[in-house]
Design an enzyme around this catalytic site. Sequence first.
Site, PDB file in Angstrom:
ATOM      1  CG  ASN A   8     -12.057  -0.451   3.954  1.00  0.00           C
ATOM      2  OD1 ASN A   8     -12.446  -0.836   5.047  1.00  0.00           O
ATOM      3  ND2 ASN A   8     -10.881   0.143   3.783  1.00  0.00           N
ATOM      4  CG  ASP A  30      -2.048   1.000   1.098  1.00  0.00           C
ATOM      5  OD1 ASP A  30      -3.204   0.570   0.951  1.00  0.00           O
ATOM      6  OD2 ASP A  30      -1.773   2.219   1.135  1.00  0.00           O
ATOM      7  CB  ILE A  31       0.784   4.266  -2.146  1.00  0.00           C
ATOM      8  CG1 ILE A  31       1.836   5.204  -2.683  1.00  0.00           C
ATOM      9  CG2 ILE A  31      -0.509   4.994  -1.814  1.00  0.00           C
ATOM     10  CD1 ILE A  31       1.466   5.831  -4.021  1.00  0.00           C
ATOM     11  CG  HIS A  88      -8.606  -2.672  -2.428  1.00  0.00           C
ATOM     12  ND1 HIS A  88      -9.578  -2.025  -3.165  1.00  0.00           N
ATOM     13  CD2 HIS A  88      -8.444  -1.946  -1.295  1.00  0.00           C
ATOM     14  CE1 HIS A  88      -9.993  -0.967  -2.496  1.00  0.00           C
ATOM     15  NE2 HIS A  88      -9.324  -0.892  -1.358  1.00  0.00           N
ATOM     16  CB  VAL A 138      -9.251   2.063  -4.955  1.00  0.00           C
ATOM     17  CG1 VAL A 138      -8.933   1.595  -6.368  1.00  0.00           C
ATOM     18  CG2 VAL A 138      -8.244   3.116  -4.495  1.00  0.00           C
TER      19      VAL A 138
HETATM   20  P1  AMP Z   1      -9.748   1.640   0.359  1.00  0.00           P
HETATM   21  O1  AMP Z   1     -10.015   2.834   1.224  1.00  0.00           O
HETATM   22  O2  AMP Z   1     -10.088   0.329   1.034  1.00  0.00           O
HETATM   23  O3  AMP Z   1     -10.379   1.767  -1.010  1.00  0.00           O
HETATM   24  O4  AMP Z   1      -8.194   1.564   0.175  1.00  0.00           O
HETATM   25  C1  AMP Z   1      -7.506   2.069  -0.940  1.00  0.00           C
HETATM   26  C2  AMP Z   1      -6.040   1.930  -0.638  1.00  0.00           C
HETATM   27  O5  AMP Z   1      -5.310   2.067  -1.828  1.00  0.00           O
HETATM   28  C3  AMP Z   1      -5.504   2.984   0.340  1.00  0.00           C
HETATM   29  O6  AMP Z   1      -4.967   2.323   1.483  1.00  0.00           O
HETATM   30  C4  AMP Z   1      -4.419   3.706  -0.475  1.00  0.00           C
HETATM   31  O7  AMP Z   1      -3.310   4.071   0.313  1.00  0.00           O
HETATM   32  C5  AMP Z   1      -4.072   2.660  -1.523  1.00  0.00           C
HETATM   33  N1  AMP Z   1      -3.506   3.162  -2.767  1.00  0.00           N
HETATM   34  C6  AMP Z   1      -3.976   4.162  -3.543  1.00  0.00           C
HETATM   35  N2  AMP Z   1      -3.223   4.308  -4.636  1.00  0.00           N
HETATM   36  C7  AMP Z   1      -2.241   3.372  -4.556  1.00  0.00           C
HETATM   37  C8  AMP Z   1      -1.141   3.010  -5.381  1.00  0.00           C
HETATM   38  N3  AMP Z   1      -0.875   3.655  -6.538  1.00  0.00           N
HETATM   39  N4  AMP Z   1      -0.341   1.999  -4.985  1.00  0.00           N
HETATM   40  C9  AMP Z   1      -0.589   1.357  -3.819  1.00  0.00           C
HETATM   41  N5  AMP Z   1      -1.615   1.640  -3.005  1.00  0.00           N
HETATM   42  C10 AMP Z   1      -2.420   2.648  -3.363  1.00  0.00           C
END
Ligand code: AMP
Length: 121
Positions: free
Chosen positions: A91, A33-34, A104, A100
């Site tokens: 989530n 995760d970023i 995931h 997103v």
């Molecule tokens: P959610 O709130 O469950 O949709 O989580 C989305 C996750 O995606 C968050 O923890 C972000 O930090 C992660 N995220 C967003 N963009 C990227 C990326 N390019 N690479 C890795 N993780 C990401």
Amino acid sequence: MSYDPDNIFAQILDGRLPSAPIDQDDHTISFADINPQAPQHHLVIPRGAYKDLTDFADQASDAELANWVRALARVAKKTGIASDGYRVIVNTGKNGGQEVPHLHGHVLGGAPLGAMLSRKT
Ligand code: AMP
């Protein structure tokens, strides 16, 4: 709401955005995760275009379902957090806080993670 083919994880899957996979198989890809929320924080996504867990459970093949579940546990093992325990979070939708819109699983560990939720009244 239909699947958004331009979401961030769709762009990672088709190479429009870079990624550094820590694990992959025919049906999944996993990467850090970023914005980590724990010492170890990884994401496991299906390669198929599924917007959330409900969509995945309704539409995915048995092989896709099995591979994703196995990948969650495999990533925990590969990253060294399985032995001390870890947490998987999915989530889903607005109330679930999903940002997103591509399914995931968050795999978190590396330290005690505390309470599952902080209660909001
Ligand atoms: P959610 O709130 O469950 O949709 O989580 C989305 C996750 O995606 C968050 O923890 C972000 O930090 C992660 N995220 C967003 N963009 C990227 C990326 N390019 N690479 C890795 N993780 C990401």
